[in-house]
Design an enzyme around this catalytic site. Sequence first.
Site, PDB file in Angstrom:
ATOM      1  N   HIS A  48      -9.027  16.480  10.261  1.00 38.38           N
ATOM      2  CA  HIS A  48      -9.139  15.749   9.005  1.00 38.38           C
ATOM      3  C   HIS A  48     -10.013  14.512   9.143  1.00 38.38           C
ATOM      4  O   HIS A  48     -10.575  14.040   8.149  1.00 38.38           O
ATOM      5  CB  HIS A  48      -7.749  15.385   8.494  1.00 38.38           C
ATOM      6  CG  HIS A  48      -7.022  16.544   7.893  1.00 38.38           C
ATOM      7  ND1 HIS A  48      -6.181  16.414   6.813  1.00 38.38           N
ATOM      8  CD2 HIS A  48      -7.021  17.866   8.220  1.00 38.38           C
ATOM      9  CE1 HIS A  48      -5.690  17.607   6.494  1.00 38.38           C
ATOM     10  NE2 HIS A  48      -6.177  18.494   7.347  1.00 38.38           N
ATOM     11  N   HIS A 105      -5.451  27.475  12.370  1.00 35.60           N
ATOM     12  CA  HIS A 105      -4.077  27.881  12.053  1.00 35.60           C
ATOM     13  C   HIS A 105      -3.441  28.732  13.151  1.00 35.60           C
ATOM     14  O   HIS A 105      -2.342  29.242  12.968  1.00 35.60           O
ATOM     15  CB  HIS A 105      -4.071  28.624  10.716  1.00 35.60           C
ATOM     16  CG  HIS A 105      -4.356  27.733   9.547  1.00 35.60           C
ATOM     17  ND1 HIS A 105      -4.574  28.208   8.275  1.00 35.60           N
ATOM     18  CD2 HIS A 105      -4.463  26.371   9.463  1.00 35.60           C
ATOM     19  CE1 HIS A 105      -4.809  27.192   7.462  1.00 35.60           C
ATOM     20  NE2 HIS A 105      -4.747  26.064   8.165  1.00 35.60           N
TER      21      HIS A 105
END
Length: 725
Positions: free
Chosen positions: A99, A267
Amino acid sequence: MTSDTSNTAGKCPVMHGANTVTEQSVKSWWPNALNLDILHQHDTKTNPLGADFDYRAAVKTLDVDAVKADIHAMMTDSQDWWPADWGHYGGLMVRMAWHSAGTYRLADGRGGAGGGNMRFAPLNSWPDNVSLDKARRLLWPVKKKYGNKLSWADLIVLAGTIAYESMGLKTFGFSFGRTDIWHPENDTYWGAEKDWLADSDNRYGDVNDPNTMENPLAAVQMGLIYVNPEGVNGRSDPARTALHVRETFARMAMNDEETAALTAGGHTVGKAHGNGDASLIGPEPEAAEIEEQGLGWSNPNGKGVGRDTVSSGIEGAWTTNPTQWDMGYFDLLFGYDWELTKSLAGASQWQPINIKEVDKPVDVEDPSIRLMPVMTDADMAMKVDPVYRAICEKFIADPAYFADTFARAWFKLTHRDMGPNVRYIGPDAPTEDLIWQDPVPAGATDYDIATVRACIADSDLTTNELISTAWDSARTFRGSDLRGGANGARIRLAPQKDWEGNEPARLKRVLDRLEIIATDTGASVADVIVIAGNYGVEQAAKSAGFEVTVPFDAGRGDATDDMTDQAAFAVLEPLADGFRNWQKRDYAVSPEEMLLDRAQLMGLTAHEMTVLIGGMRVLDTNHGGTAHGMFTDRVGELTPDFFVNLTDPANSWHPVVGGTFELRDRKTGTVKWTATRTDLVFGSNSILRSYAEVYAQDDNAEKFVSDFVAVWAKVMHADRFEIMS
């Protein structure tokens, strides 16, 4: 005489609100005033380490092995106040690094992990960054230990990279060298919305056509890094989501294969958190009470941590073994059918149908409990979109290829805004030239510069042609991601040679002559272009009565088509260049605002921008040969006449048809010159006028020339990282 103090007793002597965002500012009183703050970002006075501190030199003395060992140890040193899922902080550290880097956007090069901007508002309080305040706090002991030798910007990305290593991935490498900023980049445009997670319709011409997303934005909603994991505007539709994933990752400079690899690899580890009522979560860090000490999103659900954590609102791990790098993501995504459901926090998510008990991940606190895995709409997009599905099937057939593709994509994600690999620092920095690094070969330095100058002097090229060509070559540089610039001479390659702003016909005529000089003298074309521009500036100064030598460092190389990603360079095309008084067309944004944006990307201060404008006008470098802003009777001479005549009370200004203006003699009404808004703003804006007046003074003609030469040299050398690192 006794004064009556009965009205004021007990009142605070401080003007309330004066030091908060509620204060009345210039912009609140006059909302249309030109805001120069974008040119004042990162003032050295805000740096607590002092103007003389050189982080890139300091980090070269860092004990890298010791730092890496400490971060490896931290990964499994679970803290009671914020326990690690399954006893491993890997997923949290990956998300933090992702992020931090993921705000990068290709259009203007802004965002990214380069300055540790995630520490400040608004990024530290974005909805997509819930709980990442805890990740940074967990890293504080490492930062505290290594101090000035290790920036937050480097540490954040390094922690994510080490996390992958600790979970079994062979990473591609890591470079140190990111210098911390010390206050928010308040003038980076993140979107016009006033509400977090406002519907995507607000930044699209047509939300059904992802290509219509407002530039330079890349994320689909305010407060998100990429796409909404629950679907477009929170409504699940994996096929539709796939189109938005493709567009937003393309705006991050990622192709389909890199996008699929990052989605799957990101993920493969960690989990999403939504095991509680999201409406009960406390305010974000910037809105939290003072006793929270920079932490936010207090969680009253259960223990508030561990299995009770609420971050994204989605709940569950994507794989059976979320602390291991493996192929588990593909095993579950393609091994089962999935159905749409809701988390306890109310978020839309997908869960497998008839999953085997052995394929379920265990609870983060109790390994005897197995829970449902999860997929987001973006994950399901990898399965339903035919292009992404084909890529995933290729990864499934070759796990080693997947691991390498992901490792390279992760490296690109976290290093895209660092510039070319000559800037890389540290033992793990890869030496391989990658096309997205805009590689440039080393240029010659053993040629005779005097001979090059003599050849330029003997050519039929005019001073303004030499200066304009050098400027056009160098002006593409942007400090946001350290791309562009004169090094490489890509102005002679597609797509730059065909850009309207570069006047292709004039450019070809000039380059044809300069390329011959380069061949005859052994210099690179890139060096010859800069030498030619410098020569033009020196001659213009000489005509004005000043002998100057423009600083020059040889060694630029010439890039080739094979070294140039044309699509990635297309975004560097200038839509306007106030320095050459040109706009491709009219825009909603004013010409003077576009000038500020360009100046900031080039790393210029307001003062440097001002002196460049004044010089470029009198040097007759306007695009297309227009006369706007050429407030001089000595065209081609490096004089301060632009400022002298702009500030002369004997002149008055009058708007005319087409958005231009006439300068008229106040007494006679005679039209003397014409101008654009980009010219007149240096007389109308109070700050810019204060700079203009300096150069209009009778005693500052020599200072004007000296300052112009210094800033010109700065622009010409902005991308010479090999001599500045």
